[in-house]
Design an enzyme around this catalytic site. Structure first.
Site, PDB file in Angstrom:
ATOM      1  N   LYS A 130       0.835  -1.208   0.000  1.00 59.02           N
ATOM      2  CA  LYS A 130       0.000   0.000   0.000  1.00 59.02           C
ATOM      3  C   LYS A 130       0.866   1.253   0.000  1.00 59.02           C
TER       4      LYS A 130
ATOM      5  N   CYS B  72     -11.288   3.723  17.599  1.00 62.23           N
ATOM      6  CA  CYS B  72     -10.035   3.031  17.274  1.00 62.23           C
ATOM      7  C   CYS B  72      -9.144   2.875  18.505  1.00 62.23           C
ATOM      8  N   MET B  73      -8.719   4.000  19.075  1.00 64.32           N
ATOM      9  CA  MET B  73      -7.716   3.937  20.138  1.00 64.32           C
ATOM     10  C   MET B  73      -8.252   4.310  21.514  1.00 64.32           C
TER      11      MET B  73
ATOM     12  N   MET C  73      -7.339  -3.748  17.514  1.00 65.57           N
ATOM     13  CA  MET C  73      -8.792  -3.596  17.613  1.00 65.57           C
ATOM     14  C   MET C  73      -9.523  -4.799  18.208  1.00 65.57           C
TER      15      MET C  73
ATOM     16  N   GLY D 143      -3.566   2.442  15.170  1.00 61.93           N
ATOM     17  CA  GLY D 143      -4.120   2.174  13.853  1.00 61.93           C
ATOM     18  C   GLY D 143      -3.701   3.185  12.816  1.00 61.93           C
ATOM     19  N   GLN D 144      -4.033   4.435  13.048  1.00 63.22           N
ATOM     20  CA  GLN D 144      -3.848   5.457  12.025  1.00 63.22           C
ATOM     21  C   GLN D 144      -2.493   6.148  12.171  1.00 63.22           C
TER      22      GLN D 144
HETATM   23  N1  LIG Z   1     -17.045  -2.430  10.854  1.00 62.48           N
HETATM   24  C1  LIG Z   1     -15.971  -1.763  11.239  1.00 62.48           C
HETATM   25  N2  LIG Z   1     -15.957  -0.427  11.167  1.00 62.48           N
HETATM   26  C2  LIG Z   1     -14.866   0.258  11.586  1.00 62.48           C
HETATM   27  C3  LIG Z   1     -13.737  -0.421  12.073  1.00 62.48           C
HETATM   28  C4  LIG Z   1     -13.770  -1.837  12.140  1.00 62.48           C
HETATM   29  O1  LIG Z   1     -12.811  -2.507  12.540  1.00 62.48           O
HETATM   30  N3  LIG Z   1     -14.912  -2.464  11.717  1.00 62.48           N
HETATM   31  N4  LIG Z   1     -12.654   0.300  12.493  1.00 62.48           N
HETATM   32  C5  LIG Z   1     -12.836   1.667  12.916  1.00 62.48           C
HETATM   33  C6  LIG Z   1     -11.515   2.334  12.959  1.00 62.48           C
HETATM   34  S1  LIG Z   1     -10.340   1.634  13.981  1.00 62.48           S
HETATM   35  C7  LIG Z   1     -11.214   3.421  12.240  1.00 62.48           C
HETATM   36  S2  LIG Z   1      -9.704   4.193  12.469  1.00 62.48           S
HETATM   37  C8  LIG Z   1     -12.209   4.026  11.328  1.00 62.48           C
HETATM   38  C9  LIG Z   1     -11.625   4.623  10.056  1.00 62.48           C
HETATM   39  O2  LIG Z   1     -12.683   5.160   9.337  1.00 62.48           O
HETATM   40  P1  LIG Z   1     -12.556   6.474   8.453  1.00 62.48           P
HETATM   41  O3  LIG Z   1     -11.671   7.471   9.069  1.00 62.48           O
HETATM   42  O4  LIG Z   1     -13.935   6.914   8.185  1.00 62.48           O
HETATM   43  O5  LIG Z   1     -11.928   5.833   7.132  1.00 62.48           O
HETATM   44  P2  LIG Z   1     -10.913   6.394   6.064  1.00 62.48           P
HETATM   45  O6  LIG Z   1     -11.201   5.662   4.802  1.00 62.48           O
HETATM   46  O7  LIG Z   1      -9.554   6.312   6.567  1.00 62.48           O
HETATM   47  O8  LIG Z   1     -11.357   7.901   5.912  1.00 62.48           O
HETATM   48  C10 LIG Z   1     -10.450   8.947   5.782  1.00 62.48           C
HETATM   49  C11 LIG Z   1     -11.006   9.903   4.746  1.00 62.48           C
HETATM   50  O9  LIG Z   1     -10.178  11.050   4.658  1.00 62.48           O
HETATM   51  C12 LIG Z   1      -9.936  11.354   3.288  1.00 62.48           C
HETATM   52  N5  LIG Z   1      -8.648  12.065   3.243  1.00 62.48           N
HETATM   53  C13 LIG Z   1      -7.422  11.548   2.982  1.00 62.48           C
HETATM   54  N6  LIG Z   1      -6.481  12.474   3.181  1.00 62.48           N
HETATM   55  C14 LIG Z   1      -7.110  13.610   3.552  1.00 62.48           C
HETATM   56  C15 LIG Z   1      -6.654  14.906   3.937  1.00 62.48           C
HETATM   57  O10 LIG Z   1      -5.464  15.200   3.977  1.00 62.48           O
HETATM   58  N7  LIG Z   1      -7.603  15.796   4.310  1.00 62.48           N
HETATM   59  C16 LIG Z   1      -8.936  15.509   4.292  1.00 62.48           C
HETATM   60  N8  LIG Z   1      -9.789  16.446   4.683  1.00 62.48           N
HETATM   61  N9  LIG Z   1      -9.388  14.290   3.904  1.00 62.48           N
HETATM   62  C17 LIG Z   1      -8.491  13.355   3.576  1.00 62.48           C
HETATM   63  C18 LIG Z   1      -9.955  10.033   2.600  1.00 62.48           C
HETATM   64  O11 LIG Z   1     -10.247  10.180   1.236  1.00 62.48           O
HETATM   65  C19 LIG Z   1     -11.033   9.257   3.377  1.00 62.48           C
HETATM   66  O12 LIG Z   1     -12.298   9.388   2.827  1.00 62.48           O
HETATM   67  O13 LIG Z   1     -13.163   3.018  10.959  1.00 62.48           O
HETATM   68  C20 LIG Z   1     -13.821   2.454  12.055  1.00 62.48           C
HETATM   69  N10 LIG Z   1     -14.886   1.618  11.548  1.00 62.48           N
HETATM   70  N1  LIG Z   2      -4.315  -2.998   5.473  1.00 61.88           N
HETATM   71  C1  LIG Z   2      -4.754  -2.175   6.412  1.00 61.88           C
HETATM   72  N2  LIG Z   2      -3.991  -1.910   7.493  1.00 61.88           N
HETATM   73  C2  LIG Z   2      -4.462  -1.095   8.456  1.00 61.88           C
HETATM   74  C3  LIG Z   2      -5.722  -0.456   8.345  1.00 61.88           C
HETATM   75  C4  LIG Z   2      -6.491  -0.725   7.167  1.00 61.88           C
HETATM   76  O1  LIG Z   2      -7.601  -0.208   6.994  1.00 61.88           O
HETATM   77  N3  LIG Z   2      -5.974  -1.587   6.248  1.00 61.88           N
HETATM   78  N4  LIG Z   2      -6.187   0.346   9.340  1.00 61.88           N
HETATM   79  C5  LIG Z   2      -5.309   0.764  10.415  1.00 61.88           C
HETATM   80  C6  LIG Z   2      -6.108   1.036  11.614  1.00 61.88           C
HETATM   81  S1  LIG Z   2      -6.837   2.568  11.771  1.00 61.88           S
HETATM   82  C7  LIG Z   2      -6.241   0.145  12.637  1.00 61.88           C
HETATM   83  S2  LIG Z   2      -7.176   0.560  13.998  1.00 61.88           S
HETATM   84  C8  LIG Z   2      -5.489  -1.111  12.640  1.00 61.88           C
HETATM   85  C9  LIG Z   2      -6.326  -2.309  13.122  1.00 61.88           C
HETATM   86  O2  LIG Z   2      -5.528  -3.430  13.163  1.00 61.88           O
HETATM   87  P1  LIG Z   2      -6.073  -4.805  13.714  1.00 61.88           P
HETATM   88  O3  LIG Z   2      -6.781  -4.601  14.983  1.00 61.88           O
HETATM   89  O4  LIG Z   2      -4.948  -5.755  13.718  1.00 61.88           O
HETATM   90  O5  LIG Z   2      -7.125  -5.229  12.581  1.00 61.88           O
HETATM   91  P2  LIG Z   2      -8.642  -5.741  12.627  1.00 61.88           P
HETATM   92  O6  LIG Z   2      -8.820  -6.557  11.397  1.00 61.88           O
HETATM   93  O7  LIG Z   2      -9.562  -4.616  12.824  1.00 61.88           O
HETATM   94  O8  LIG Z   2      -8.818  -6.673  13.919  1.00 61.88           O
HETATM   95  C10 LIG Z   2      -7.834  -7.544  14.402  1.00 61.88           C
HETATM   96  C11 LIG Z   2      -8.365  -8.878  14.781  1.00 61.88           C
HETATM   97  O9  LIG Z   2      -9.225  -8.833  15.893  1.00 61.88           O
HETATM   98  C12 LIG Z   2      -9.850 -10.090  15.898  1.00 61.88           C
HETATM   99  N5  LIG Z   2     -10.917 -10.195  16.897  1.00 61.88           N
HETATM  100  C13 LIG Z   2     -12.252 -10.143  16.738  1.00 61.88           C
HETATM  101  N6  LIG Z   2     -12.883 -10.306  17.915  1.00 61.88           N
HETATM  102  C14 LIG Z   2     -11.923 -10.474  18.860  1.00 61.88           C
HETATM  103  C15 LIG Z   2     -11.945 -10.698  20.283  1.00 61.88           C
HETATM  104  O10 LIG Z   2     -12.986 -10.776  20.917  1.00 61.88           O
HETATM  105  N7  LIG Z   2     -10.751 -10.817  20.903  1.00 61.88           N
HETATM  106  C16 LIG Z   2      -9.558 -10.781  20.238  1.00 61.88           C
HETATM  107  N8  LIG Z   2      -8.444 -10.938  20.932  1.00 61.88           N
HETATM  108  N9  LIG Z   2      -9.519 -10.570  18.899  1.00 61.88           N
HETATM  109  C17 LIG Z   2     -10.676 -10.410  18.229  1.00 61.88           C
HETATM  110  C18 LIG Z   2     -10.302 -10.243  14.466  1.00 61.88           C
HETATM  111  O11 LIG Z   2     -10.521 -11.605  14.137  1.00 61.88           O
HETATM  112  C19 LIG Z   2      -9.144  -9.612  13.711  1.00 61.88           C
HETATM  113  O12 LIG Z   2      -8.310 -10.562  13.099  1.00 61.88           O
HETATM  114  O13 LIG Z   2      -5.015  -1.391  11.337  1.00 61.88           O
HETATM  115  C20 LIG Z   2      -4.301  -0.320  10.744  1.00 61.88           C
HETATM  116  N10 LIG Z   2      -3.701  -0.863   9.565  1.00 61.88           N
HETATM  117  S1  SF4 Z   3       3.178   2.741   7.397  1.00 57.71           S
HETATM  118 FE1  SF4 Z   3       1.904   0.877   7.331  1.00 57.71          FE
HETATM  119  S2  SF4 Z   3       0.917   0.947   5.324  1.00 57.71           S
HETATM  120 FE2  SF4 Z   3       2.665   2.357   5.231  1.00 57.71          FE
HETATM  121  S3  SF4 Z   3       4.373   1.162   4.430  1.00 57.71           S
HETATM  122 FE3  SF4 Z   3       4.482   1.058   6.668  1.00 57.71          FE
HETATM  123  S4  SF4 Z   3       3.378  -0.800   7.210  1.00 57.71           S
HETATM  124 FE4  SF4 Z   3       2.787  -0.289   5.093  1.00 57.71          FE
HETATM  125 MO   LIG Z   4      -8.283   2.632  13.590  1.00 58.00          MO
END
Ligand SMILES: Nc1nc2c(c(=O)[nH]1)N[C@H]1C(S)=C(S)[C@@H](COP(=O)(O)OP(=O)(O)OC[C@H]3O[C@@H](n4cnc5c(=O)[nH]c(N)nc54)[C@H](O)[C@@H]3O)O[C@H]1N2
Ligand SMILES: Nc1nc2c(c(=O)[nH]1)N[C@H]1C(S)=C(S)[C@@H](COP(=O)(O)OP(=O)(O)OC[C@H]3O[C@@H](n4cnc5c(=O)[nH]c(N)nc54)[C@H](O)[C@@H]3O)O[C@H]1N2
Ligand code: SF4
Ligand SMILES: [Mo]
Length: 755
Positions: free
Chosen positions: A83, A172-173, A341, A378-379
């Site tokens: 990515k 997220c956090m 997460m 995460g972010q």
């Molecule tokens: N079902 C489910 N839902 C989840 C989660 C999950 O595990 N399961 N995880 C949650 C978590 S941990 C997270 S962090 C959230 C993430 O959820 P979001 O924050 O809603 O997801 P993103 O796609 O990262 O959205 C970022 C947006 O910012 C835009 N963007 C990129 N760069 C810029 C910039 O510089 N300025 C501005 N203004 N916009 C920009 C991108 O185009 C994108 O649309 O989702 C949550 N939702």
């Molecule tokens: N490729 C990619 N990388 C990312 C992101 C992305 O959108 N794409 N988003 C970034 C962000 S904002 C975040 S927050 C991180 C998230 O990073 P992770 O938390 O590692 O990712 P997730 O897939 O949300 O969830 C992790 C695991 O939690 C497990 N899980 C579900 N229920 C439970 C439970 O009850 N207990 C335990 N122990 N585990 C459980 C799920 O099976 C899953 O495999 O990733 C970051 N990195």
């Molecule tokens: S910051 Fe995350 S997404 Fe970007 S290169 Fe490193 S591991 Fe890959």
């Molecule tokens: Mo996140």
């Protein structure tokens, strides 16, 4: 060698001077100088995606980004995942939002900046005057730059005077934050990535590190390959790619790992693997919110968490719990735990966090190389901008709290606003904020750098709230349409990564500068510039008098000074030179801090402190082992909704895929959200791979195609969150942890029918 035509020279200099007005031209100047010379230049930056925070260089030629390459001198040692490597493609995507849009007669139509901004300002002004400051709100992001988030926080809390400042880190956090704060008194991890290189046992719990933090995972793999007898334990209901390197993978029914973590502590105590000396000096015990228990109380609490009982609750094998505890507790072996997460996105998320910290505190495995409880962020800037910067409804910058009188008074002084400006009552947290929008109490919402129309739990409910006729929703976005911008009243085109400059803070307290490499696309503006414009229009220009993000940074250095975050020695110049700096870093000459709370490393621990560690975050200078009972998730399967649904990520895509779907190598790879079923479940349901099924929860219903995979756990369906056309959040539950207010994305009940 290319010579610059007069036309392109004019365009280049016009763009440069337009940018000079907005600031942040250092990198651009560099790139343009190189372009003028006909060559290419490499501008120092950071990956736009995950909280790993990989350093990279942006290759610029002819005013365009043509490549990125990993920074060999940064923690990622020059490596990037796919990515990150494909980032350049997002800049020129066909769905970049290039000019402001304003909704007229139901349709979003092109408008000038002047028209769009004066409309935004007048709507906000009107609402504040008529209904008070709490009728407006800001919803930001762990992906915004620190300077941007700081400006928004200051404008809303000190200018508009509302604490309705939130961001997606609440999704997220928040549980990790509350976990650190309840256990140690202050947020943010004490260890660093380097601890992986020293660990003998690595516990990955609720983290699919291989897909979500690939470069950290690579470091784990390297440690396992090169270290002798290094053990990896993975605790995840699913058999993820991460679990493939596990020496022990504990799979269990979602939401029940509190029992397992308590049972591990039970074994540590029973088998004498605790460090009594460390506990006596550094550990206090608590229950609920009170720190009023003893080690004996804790032992009595643990008595019922036998491995057998925990295994029966969680649906795993008792001997695996014993093995995990023995590996973790073995004397002389270093233990690092990492989680994400799987623990945080739970209604018991804070408790789950506390229970991981407990393991380290009981064994004293903390604060030495390889021994650390490390929450993976995460972010890319959830730490730097939102958590550290205090841009949540209950926080103020750098460890200060809205509800604390002294903290507010201090911030009022620092910000030069009259006493009593900052409100003492925390604002609404994310889910409550969208419910207030639904109830018509919030009238104007400014959304920046996040896509809640796809990412909120129980999303259809909150999409309706955003669609309300009396709700005015502003979306600052780099792309259009998104599942949020399609609902907006005004869309403001935002400059993207590489088109602006600012600081990101990643998981290991590492702050790094992203320099600007190219001018913004079309009419896009950096969020910083948009916020300064908005402030001026709302009559709060004095609060954001900044010309450049560097000016904001200079102010931030004065705000962090004297706090436990103190990074006031991190000047812009130093950030430009360095390949990431770890705080605390209180003076310009300070090298930065590898391990927090540790004598000889952390500048906040007095050099003559008699112990190796000082948990200075809490008044008694101890860390707390909390008595946290096993409790089930909010919603468990029943006769009507017999399957667990869990949701999350896969390696190819980033959240709502606005960016990754624009990379041609990723666009056709795994973007479709599918219902991932265990072969036995598929058989029982009589469905085959590729067939469509309708999933229904108490909140909504959505059709997905079936993927049959051994990665799934029987009875648990996994769906990734990336697909804008098949949103798993139609199904997810919007119940939140009572302390962190983080939603339980990881567990709910669904039923499956052939569609
Ligand atoms: N079902 C489910 N839902 C989840 C989660 C999950 O595990 N399961 N995880 C949650 C978590 S941990 C997270 S962090 C959230 C993430 O959820 P979001 O924050 O809603 O997801 P993103 O796609 O990262 O959205 C970022 C947006 O910012 C835009 N963007 C990129 N760069 C810029 C910039 O510089 N300025 C501005 N203004 N916009 C920009 C991108 O185009 C994108 O649309 O989702 C949550 N939702
Ligand atoms: N490729 C990619 N990388 C990312 C992101 C992305 O959108 N794409 N988003 C970034 C962000 S904002 C975040 S927050 C991180 C998230 O990073 P992770 O938390 O590692 O990712 P997730 O897939 O949300 O969830 C992790 C695991 O939690 C497990 N899980 C579900 N229920 C439970 C439970 O009850 N207990 C335990 N122990 N585990 C459980 C799920 O099976 C899953 O495999 O990733 C970051 N990195
Ligand atoms: S910051 Fe995350 S997404 Fe970007 S290169 Fe490193 S591991 Fe890959
Ligand atoms: Mo996140």
């Amino acid at each position: 060698m290319t010579t610059l035509s007069r036309r392109s020279f004019l365009e280049a200099s016009a763009a440069a001077s337009a940018l000079a007005a907005l600031g942040g031209v250092h990198g651009v100047k560099q790139a343009m100088a190189a372009t003028a010379a006909g060559g290419e230049s490499w501008v120092k930056s950071v990956c736009r995606y995950c909280g790993t925070g990989c350093g990279l260089f942006i290759g610029v030629k002819d005013g365009k980004v043509f490549a990125v390459k990993g920074d060999k001198d940064n923690h990622n040692a020059g490596f990037l995942c796919l990515k990150g490597f494909l980032l350049p493609q997002i800049l020129t995507a066909p769905d970049r939002c290039l000019h402001p849009l304003v909704r007229k007669e139901g349709k979003l139509v092109r408008a000038s900046w002047e028209e769009a901004m004066s409309l935004v300002a007048s709507k906000f002004k009107e609402s504040i005057e008529k209904y008070g400051p709490d009728s407006v709100a800001f919803y930001g992001s762990g992906q915004g730059l620190t300077e941007e988030t700081y400006c928004a926080n200051k404008l809303f809390k000190a200018g508009i005077r509302t604490n309705n400042v939130e961001g997606n880190p609440r999704l997220c956090m928040a549980s990790a934050v509350a976990g650190y704060v309840t256990t140690y008194g202050k947020d943010e991890p004490m260890g660093l990535y380097e601890d992986i290189d020293h660990a003998d046992v690595i516990l990955l719990v609720g983290s699919n590190t291989a897909e979500a933090h690939p470069i950290i995972f690579q470091r784990v793999v390297r440690r396992k390959e090169t270290g002798r007898g290094v053990k990896v334990i993975v605790m995840d209901p699913r058999f993820t790619p991460t679990s493939r390197i596990a020496d022990l993978h504990i799979s269990f029914t979602p939401g029940n790992d509190l029992a397992i973590l308590n049972a591990m502590a039970h074994v540590l105590v029973k088998e004498g693997m605790v460090d009594e000396g460390f506990i006596a000096k550094h550990v206090a015990f608590g229950e609920g919110t009170e720190v009023n228990k003893s080690f004996d109380d804790y032992k009595a609490f643990l008595a019922e968490y036998t491995p057998e009982k925990a295994a029966a609750i969680a649906g795993c094998r008792p001997e695996d719990i014993v093995t995990a505890a023995r590996w973790f507790g073995e004397r002389g072996k270093a233990a690092t735990s990492m989680w994400t997460m799987g623990l945080n996105q739970r209604t018991k998320g804070v408790w789950a966090n506390n229970l991981v910290h407990n393991l380290h505190l009981l064994t004293g495995k903390i604060g030495t190389p390889g021994n650390t409880p490390f929450s993976l962020t995460g972010q890319p800037n959830a730490c730097g901008g939102v958590r550290d910067g205090g841009a949540l409804s209950h926080l103020l910058p750098y460890g200060r709290l809205v509800a604390n009188d002294a903290h507010r008074a201090e911030m009022e002084k620092l910000w030069g606003v009259p006493e009593g400006t900052l409100k003492p009552k925390p604002g609404l947290s994310t889910v409550d904020m969208f419910r207030a929008l639904e109830a018509g109490e919030i009238k104007c919402l400014y959304i920046m750098c996040t896509n809640p129309g796809q990412s909120l739990p129980n999303v259809n409910r909150y999409r309706k709230a955003m669609e309300r006729a009396d709700a005015f929703v502003v979306v600052a976005e780099a792309f259009h349409p998104t599942r949020t911008s399609e609902l907006a009243d005004v869309v403001l085109p935002a400059a993207l990564w590489a088109e602006k400059e600012g600081v990101y803070g990643c998981a290991e307290r590492r702050y790094q500068l992203l320099e600007q490499a190219i001018p913004p696309a079309g009419e896009a503006r950096p969020d910083f510039a948009i916020l300064c414009d908005l402030a001026a229009r709302l009559g709060h220009g004095k609060l954001l008098p900044f010309k450049t993000p560097a000016d904001v940074w200079a102010e931030i250095l004065t705000i962090c000074k004297g706090t436990v975050y103190d990074f006031s020695g991190m000047t812009r110049e130093r950030l430009k030179q360095a390949h990431g700096l770890l705080w605390p870093l209180p003076t310009p000459g300070h090298p930065g801090t590898k391990r927090r709370y540790v004598k000889g490393d952390d500048p906040l621990v007095p050099a003559d402190h008699p112990e190796r560690i000082l948990f200075y975050g809490r008044p008694d200078k101890k860390a707390v082992v909390w008595l946290r009972p096993q409790r089930p998730p909010e919603e468990v399967p029943d006769a009507e909704f017999p399957f667990f649904l869990t949701t999350g990520r896969e390696i190819e895509h980033w959240h709502t895929a606005t960016m990754t779907r624009n990379c041609k190598e990723l666009a056709n790879t795994n973007l479709e959200s599918m219902a991932q079923l265990h072969p036995n479940d598929a058989r029982k349901l009589g469905v085959r791979a590729g067939q469509s099924v309708r999933l229904t929860s108490r909140r909504g219903s959505q059709v997905f195609r079936v993927k049959v995979t051994d990665n799934a756990k029987e009875g648990v369906i996994f769906i990734h969150m990336h697909d804008p056309d098949r949103m798993c959040n139609v199904l997810t539950i919007d119940a939140v942890d009572p302390v962190s207010r983080q939603p339980e994305f990881k567990v709910c009940g669904v039923r499956v029918e052939k569609a």
